[in-house]
Write a protein that holds these residues in place. Structure first.
Motif, mmCIF file in Angstrom:
data_model
loop_
_atom_site.group_PDB
_atom_site.id
_atom_site.type_symbol
_atom_site.label_atom_id
_atom_site.label_comp_id
_atom_site.label_asym_id
_atom_site.label_seq_id
_atom_site.Cartn_x
_atom_site.Cartn_y
_atom_site.Cartn_z
ATOM 1 N N ALA A 109 -3.244 -0.952 -9.933
ATOM 2 C CA ALA A 109 -4.292 -1.926 -10.255
ATOM 3 C C ALA A 109 -3.969 -3.293 -9.667
ATOM 4 O O ALA A 109 -4.858 -4.011 -9.200
ATOM 5 N N LYS A 110 -2.704 -3.647 -9.658
ATOM 6 C CA LYS A 110 -2.294 -4.939 -9.084
ATOM 7 C C LYS A 110 -2.559 -4.973 -7.576
ATOM 8 O O LYS A 110 -2.978 -6.000 -7.030
ATOM 9 N N ALA A 113 -6.311 -5.331 -7.101
ATOM 10 C CA ALA A 113 -6.717 -6.703 -7.405
ATOM 11 C C ALA A 113 -6.383 -7.630 -6.241
ATOM 12 O O ALA A 113 -7.166 -8.521 -5.882
ATOM 13 N N GLU A 114 -5.238 -7.405 -5.623
ATOM 14 C CA GLU A 114 -4.847 -8.216 -4.463
ATOM 15 C C GLU A 114 -5.810 -7.999 -3.303
ATOM 16 O O GLU A 114 -6.175 -8.955 -2.601
ATOM 17 N N GLN A 117 -8.784 -10.053 -4.054
ATOM 18 C CA GLN A 117 -8.506 -11.488 -3.919
ATOM 19 C C GLN A 117 -8.390 -11.901 -2.461
ATOM 20 O O GLN A 117 -8.672 -13.062 -2.119
ATOM 21 N N GLU A 123 -14.527 -14.803 -10.402
ATOM 22 C CA GLU A 123 -15.467 -14.358 -11.433
ATOM 23 C C GLU A 123 -16.180 -15.570 -12.038
ATOM 24 O O GLU A 123 -15.996 -15.923 -13.192
ATOM 25 N N LEU A 153 -8.000 -2.409 -13.595
ATOM 26 C CA LEU A 153 -8.430 -3.423 -12.630
ATOM 27 C C LEU A 153 -9.280 -4.494 -13.307
ATOM 28 O O LEU A 153 -9.179 -5.678 -12.966
ATOM 29 N N LYS A 154 -10.099 -4.100 -14.250
ATOM 30 C CA LYS A 154 -10.876 -5.077 -15.017
ATOM 31 C C LYS A 154 -9.955 -6.100 -15.669
ATOM 32 O O LYS A 154 -10.224 -7.308 -15.653
ATOM 33 N N GLU A 156 -6.895 -6.875 -14.751
ATOM 34 C CA GLU A 156 -6.235 -7.684 -13.723
ATOM 35 C C GLU A 156 -7.130 -8.805 -13.229
ATOM 36 O O GLU A 156 -6.683 -9.923 -12.991
ATOM 37 N N LEU A 157 -8.403 -8.511 -13.061
ATOM 38 C CA LEU A 157 -9.343 -9.479 -12.492
ATOM 39 C C LEU A 157 -10.097 -10.272 -13.557
ATOM 40 O O LEU A 157 -10.871 -11.174 -13.223
ATOM 41 N N SER A 159 -12.543 -9.186 -15.269
ATOM 42 C CA SER A 159 -13.948 -8.913 -14.958
ATOM 43 C C SER A 159 -14.379 -7.617 -15.620
ATOM 44 O O SER A 159 -13.629 -6.637 -15.626
#
Length: 242
Positions: A109-110, A113-114, A117, A123, A153-154, A156-157, A159
């Motif tokens: 997930a990290k 997320a990267e 980004q 967001e 992922l949600k 992490e972000l 969102s």
């Protein structure tokens, strides 16, 4: 003597196979096994049988087979086990153990997320949707894993607008989900390929998004990120027992 065999899918593109070898080289120093080999399911050498033979020739008596696959699928659940079964008959003195795919993990997930980004995601409003796109499989467990990964992922972000989908065989389909988020009023859509390589599938993701009545931003695939090496080390150590 213990040995580890890392199994990749294999590609007709030699540079992709070289990339896989380089990735495994990052992992090997962190695994306490004197014998560590690479094998491919198809399209590349060495084959699984050739790689097992290499382990035996080097003195292996116990072999841990690690499938380097992102999600559950036919290759990991059926194809590779069939090859291992053949090897068990050929080398009855050898103890074989089989690992599991990388699956849903905070480290994956990290990375995802990267990737988002990198495209300057923020967001600031709810008009941005993220489509986490997997390959797809007849093995239903892959749907559960990608859903779990989308939840990671949600977090992490920060969102709530991450939607898992697949290119083939699994549900929901990518084209269907793309249509759904556009119809729901999202103005910017990020596609995040949960794939190891760029190629035919990342090209397909872009092709299917052409003509969408929204701004579609295509992120780089998960790929052979350093954190993925960390995840493979984690998974291998956890199951190999070192």
């Amino acid at each position: 003597m213990k040995a580890v065999l890392y199994i990749g899918h294999g590609s007709r593109n030699s540079s992709s196979n070289e990339e896989f070898h380089a990735f495994i080289q990052e992992v090997k120093p962190h695994i306490n096994a004197a014998i560590q080999e690479v094998g491919f399911l198809e399209n590349a050498s060495p084959s699984i049988s050739e790689a097992v033979a290499a382990c035996v020739e080097k003195g292996a008596s116990e072999l841990f087979v690690m499938p380097v696959l992102l999600l559950a699928g036919i290759h990991g659940k059926e194809d590779i086990p069939k090859e291992i079964a053949k090897m068990k008959e050929r080398y009855p003195h050898m103890l074989f153990r089989y690992g599991r795919e990388l699956g849903a993990d905070p480290l994956a997930a990290k990375i995802l997320a990267e990737r988002v980004q990198e495209k300057n995601f923020s967001e600031h409003n709810s008009k941005k949707a993220l489509l986490l796109v997997g390959h797809g499989s007849r093995i239903k467990e892959s749907e559960r894993q990608l859903s779990e990964l989308s939840n990671l992922l949600k977090a992490e972000l920060n969102s709530q607008h991450v939607f898992p989908c697949f290119l083939k065989e699994s549900s929901p389909g990518y084209q269907e989900e793309l249509h759904n988020v556009v119809e729901s009023g999202y103005e910017t859509i990020y596609t995040i390929p949960h794939l190891l390589f760029t190629g035919i599938f990342t090209k397909r993701i872009k092709e299917l998004a052409e003509g969408a009545s929204a701004d579609v931003i295509h992120c780089e695939p998960l790929g052979f990120h350093p954190r993925l090496a960390e995840l493979l080390v984690k998974r291998t150590k956890g199951e190999f027992g070192n």
